[in-house]
Write a protein that holds these residues in place. Structure first.
Motif, PDB file in Angstrom:
ATOM      1  N   GLY A 174       0.815  -1.210   0.000  1.00 28.29           N
ATOM      2  CA  GLY A 174       0.000   0.000   0.000  1.00 28.29           C
ATOM      3  C   GLY A 174       0.845   1.255   0.000  1.00 28.29           C
ATOM      4  N   ALA A 175       1.904   1.256   0.804  1.00 22.88           N
ATOM      5  CA  ALA A 175       2.801   2.409   0.848  1.00 22.88           C
ATOM      6  C   ALA A 175       3.504   2.589  -0.491  1.00 22.88           C
ATOM      7  N   ALA A 176       3.910   1.487  -1.124  1.00 26.30           N
ATOM      8  CA  ALA A 176       4.588   1.563  -2.416  1.00 26.30           C
ATOM      9  C   ALA A 176       3.653   2.102  -3.492  1.00 26.30           C
ATOM     10  N   PHE A 177       2.386   1.646  -3.482  1.00 24.94           N
ATOM     11  CA  PHE A 177       1.418   2.117  -4.477  1.00 24.94           C
ATOM     12  C   PHE A 177       1.118   3.601  -4.267  1.00 24.94           C
ATOM     13  N   ALA A 178       0.966   4.008  -3.014  1.00 21.70           N
ATOM     14  CA  ALA A 178       0.703   5.417  -2.727  1.00 21.70           C
ATOM     15  C   ALA A 178       1.856   6.292  -3.198  1.00 21.70           C
ATOM     16  N   ALA A 179       3.092   5.852  -2.963  1.00 25.93           N
ATOM     17  CA  ALA A 179       4.252   6.629  -3.397  1.00 25.93           C
ATOM     18  C   ALA A 179       4.347   6.667  -4.915  1.00 25.93           C
ATOM     19  N   ALA A 203       1.614   9.031  -6.204  1.00 27.76           N
ATOM     20  CA  ALA A 203       1.905  10.413  -5.812  1.00 27.76           C
ATOM     21  C   ALA A 203       2.957  11.028  -6.723  1.00 27.76           C
ATOM     22  N   ALA A 204       3.876  10.214  -7.194  1.00 27.14           N
ATOM     23  CA  ALA A 204       4.934  10.712  -8.081  1.00 27.14           C
ATOM     24  C   ALA A 204       4.405  11.095  -9.460  1.00 27.14           C
ATOM     25  N   LEU A 205       3.166  10.713  -9.762  1.00 28.33           N
ATOM     26  CA  LEU A 205       2.582  11.010 -11.071  1.00 28.33           C
ATOM     27  C   LEU A 205       1.707  12.269 -11.047  1.00 28.33           C
ATOM     28  N   ARG A 206       1.648  12.961  -9.928  1.00 27.43           N
ATOM     29  CA  ARG A 206       0.714  14.089  -9.786  1.00 27.43           C
ATOM     30  C   ARG A 206       1.125  15.330 -10.572  1.00 27.43           C
ATOM     31  N   ARG A 207       2.393  15.557 -10.739  1.00 28.98           N
ATOM     32  CA  ARG A 207       2.852  16.771 -11.380  1.00 28.98           C
ATOM     33  C   ARG A 207       2.568  16.711 -12.881  1.00 28.98           C
ATOM     34  N   LEU A 208       2.083  17.812 -13.427  1.00 27.50           N
ATOM     35  CA  LEU A 208       1.710  17.870 -14.836  1.00 27.50           C
ATOM     36  C   LEU A 208       2.927  18.164 -15.710  1.00 27.50           C
ATOM     37  N   PRO A 209       2.938  17.644 -16.941  1.00 29.37           N
ATOM     38  CA  PRO A 209       4.005  18.006 -17.873  1.00 29.37           C
ATOM     39  C   PRO A 209       4.011  19.515 -18.125  1.00 29.37           C
ATOM     40  N   GLU A 210       5.164  20.046 -18.430  1.00 31.95           N
ATOM     41  CA  GLU A 210       5.314  21.489 -18.613  1.00 31.95           C
ATOM     42  C   GLU A 210       4.394  22.025 -19.701  1.00 31.95           C
ATOM     43  N   GLU A 211       4.247  21.293 -20.809  1.00 30.37           N
ATOM     44  CA  GLU A 211       3.397  21.780 -21.892  1.00 30.37           C
ATOM     45  C   GLU A 211       1.928  21.842 -21.483  1.00 30.37           C
ATOM     46  N   VAL A 212       1.517  20.953 -20.565  1.00 25.09           N
ATOM     47  CA  VAL A 212       0.138  20.994 -20.055  1.00 25.09           C
ATOM     48  C   VAL A 212      -0.028  22.196 -19.125  1.00 25.09           C
ATOM     49  N   THR A 222      -3.855   4.582 -17.070  1.00 28.48           N
ATOM     50  CA  THR A 222      -4.923   4.969 -16.144  1.00 28.48           C
ATOM     51  C   THR A 222      -4.353   5.589 -14.876  1.00 28.48           C
ATOM     52  N   LEU A 223      -3.237   5.049 -14.372  1.00 24.29           N
ATOM     53  CA  LEU A 223      -2.620   5.613 -13.172  1.00 24.29           C
ATOM     54  C   LEU A 223      -2.155   7.037 -13.436  1.00 24.29           C
ATOM     55  N   THR A 224      -1.546   7.262 -14.581  1.00 23.74           N
ATOM     56  CA  THR A 224      -1.071   8.604 -14.942  1.00 23.74           C
ATOM     57  C   THR A 224      -2.225   9.588 -15.013  1.00 23.74           C
ATOM     58  N   ALA A 225      -3.307   9.187 -15.665  1.00 19.45           N
ATOM     59  CA  ALA A 225      -4.448  10.088 -15.819  1.00 19.45           C
ATOM     60  C   ALA A 225      -5.126  10.359 -14.478  1.00 19.45           C
ATOM     61  N   CYS A 226      -5.357   9.299 -13.692  1.00 21.17           N
ATOM     62  CA  CYS A 226      -6.038   9.474 -12.403  1.00 21.17           C
ATOM     63  C   CYS A 226      -5.233  10.363 -11.462  1.00 21.17           C
ATOM     64  N   ALA A 227      -3.928  10.148 -11.397  1.00 21.47           N
ATOM     65  CA  ALA A 227      -3.087  10.943 -10.502  1.00 21.47           C
ATOM     66  C   ALA A 227      -3.084  12.407 -10.892  1.00 21.47           C
ATOM     67  N   GLU A 278      -2.704  31.668  -8.538  1.00 21.71           N
ATOM     68  CA  GLU A 278      -1.715  30.764  -9.089  1.00 21.71           C
ATOM     69  C   GLU A 278      -2.002  29.328  -8.638  1.00 21.71           C
ATOM     70  N   PRO A 279      -1.789  28.367  -9.524  1.00 19.50           N
ATOM     71  CA  PRO A 279      -1.948  26.965  -9.104  1.00 19.50           C
ATOM     72  C   PRO A 279      -0.951  26.604  -8.009  1.00 19.50           C
ATOM     73  N   VAL A 280      -1.339  25.637  -7.186  1.00 17.69           N
ATOM     74  CA  VAL A 280      -0.481  25.134  -6.125  1.00 17.69           C
ATOM     75  C   VAL A 280       0.073  23.791  -6.565  1.00 17.69           C
ATOM     76  N   GLU A 281       1.377  23.646  -6.531  1.00 16.48           N
ATOM     77  CA  GLU A 281       2.004  22.403  -6.977  1.00 16.48           C
ATOM     78  C   GLU A 281       1.694  21.265  -6.005  1.00 16.48           C
ATOM     79  N   PRO A 282       1.527  20.058  -6.525  1.00 18.06           N
ATOM     80  CA  PRO A 282       1.202  18.907  -5.657  1.00 18.06           C
ATOM     81  C   PRO A 282       2.362  18.540  -4.744  1.00 18.06           C
ATOM     82  N   ARG A 283       2.014  17.898  -3.635  1.00 22.44           N
ATOM     83  CA  ARG A 283       2.999  17.381  -2.699  1.00 22.44           C
ATOM     84  C   ARG A 283       2.887  15.860  -2.645  1.00 22.44           C
TER      85      ARG A 283
END
Length: 387
Positions: A71-76, A79-88, A136-141, A158-163
């Motif tokens: 569960g901890a590994a999946f959450a991490a 979570a690492a997929l939350r940040r959007l690509p620069e072009e987005v 699906t993981l990329t899109a959901c995150a 201004e948008p707030v960057e994910p943590r």
């Protein structure tokens, strides 16, 4: 085709496909007469009461609840997929401005399309199951990041960057408000998100599966689902249920206000459900959540629920009309500081996981969903008149 042959070929079904089984699923089920629904083999309400959002997400993606380490590994990982690509990120100000009059879901549709294009998502028909799952993981995150950034940009903020150190729900509230939420509010929103991850073949889920049956990419399926959710008969009720509380105003106005509208044939938002013939179990759980906060707003909501159900039982005998998930969802989200225009988008932030599970399941079947319509227009053929 002769009329006799058409009669033999067509299968008439109820309006809205009510009660029609269109496929098998391993994701979950809604037992309307029992007032019970589940994700895989587990009670959805029990999951919401006892597990975190990421655990239930893992259950829908991988078919099992994770142990603490997994569960901890999946959450991490998610979570690492939350940040959007620069072009987005660069495109979002224009998306927010163009969607200013259409609302957050319209902006989310466009934002998801930009994300899918930037990530180069390929049709599910052309990729293997592992790649589909990663998409699906990329899109959901990314959905909470998209939703909150577009909302803030629309407000001139201004948008707030994910943590990555915050849970899915806590990070969502953090990006929305700019402040780390207190644990009680984060947990309340998390329970709401878990309780609405999936709920049978509702309109948006079925839409996602229809698109997936064509072999389209994950984001195309999700955009279609968001479009279905934007309809007020599907996902727009939580804020409208609060509007009802505001319109009633005080306890002495409950009976006359409700009677007038029921006798006029109007629908009371937040009451009744297309599937449940008893109390909506999600409403029961969210009532408990609201009562943990307490206060005049909650007390009034509980009184409105009691009085309205009694009036509906009197004026509509024989029908089981109770509060549905939207009634207390609105109360809980208001208590947690969410603006009303973000109620349905918050619903989408949880349901995107359920849509994705259905997309993955549908992608296993290569048969396209392609029903027919019975033609009832003027008899053909008729000669086209001269211009």
């Amino acid at each position: 085709m002769s009329s006799n042959r058409a009669a033999a070929t067509f299968v008439d079904v109820p309006r809205g496909l009510a009660g029609v089984v269109v496929t098998d699923t391993r994701i979950g089920d809604v037992r309307g007469r029992e007032g019970f629904y589940h994700y895989r083999q587990y009670s959805a309400v029990e999951l919401a009461r006892t597990r975190r959002f990421e655990d239930v997400w893992h259950l829908l993606v991988h078919g099992e609840l994770p142990d603490p380490e997994a569960g901890a590994a999946f959450a991490a990982r998610t979570a690492a997929l939350r940040r959007l690509p620069e072009e987005v990120r660069a495109a979002l100000p224009a998306v927010a401005a163009a969607s200013a009059r259409s609302g957050p879901l319209a902006a989310m549709r466009t934002g998801l399309s930009v994300l899918g294009a930037a990530k180069g998502f390929r049709p599910v028909y052309d990729i293997d199951p592992d790649r589909r799952r990663e998409d699906t993981l990329t899109a959901c995150a990314a959905v909470p990041t998209l939703l909150t950034a577009l909302h803030r940009l629309g407000k001139g903020l201004e948008p707030v960057e994910p943590r990555e150190d915050l849970s899915y729900a806590a990070n969502y509230l953090y990006m929305l408000t700019g402040s780390e939420p207190d644990p009680e509010r984060a947990r309340a929103v998390e329970q709401y998100l878990i309780s609405t991850i999936d709920h049978g073949f509702n309109a948006s889920t079925f839409t996602a599966r229809v698109i997936a049956s064509t072999g389209a990419d994950v984001v195309a399926c999700l955009v279609g689902a968001v479009g279905a959710l934007s309809g007020p008969l599907h996902g727009g009720a939580p804020s409208r249920a609060l509007d009802t509380l505001d319109a009633i105003g005080t306890p002495d106005r409950i009976a006359p206000w409700i009677r007038e509208r029921v006798l006029a044939g109007e629908r009371i938002m937040g009451f009744g459900h297309a599937v449940y013939r008893t109390e909506d179990p999600r409403s029961h759980m969210l009532r408990e959540t609201a009562r943990r906060f307490g206060g005049p707003r909650v007390e009034f909501a509980v009184e409105v629920e009691r009085r309205v159900e009694a009036i509906l039982a009197e004026l509509k005998p024989g029908r089981e009309l109770h509060t549905n998930v939207e009634f207390y969802a609105g109360v809980v989200m208001e208590l947690c500081g969410l603006p009303r225009e973000m109620f349905t988008p918050t619903f989408a932030a949880g349901r995107v996981v359920g849509w994705s599970a259905n997309i993955l399941e549908q992608a296993e079947d290569s048969k396209i969903i392609r029903p027919v319509a019975r033609y009832v227009g003027p008899q053909a053929p008729v000669t086209v008149p001269a211009a």
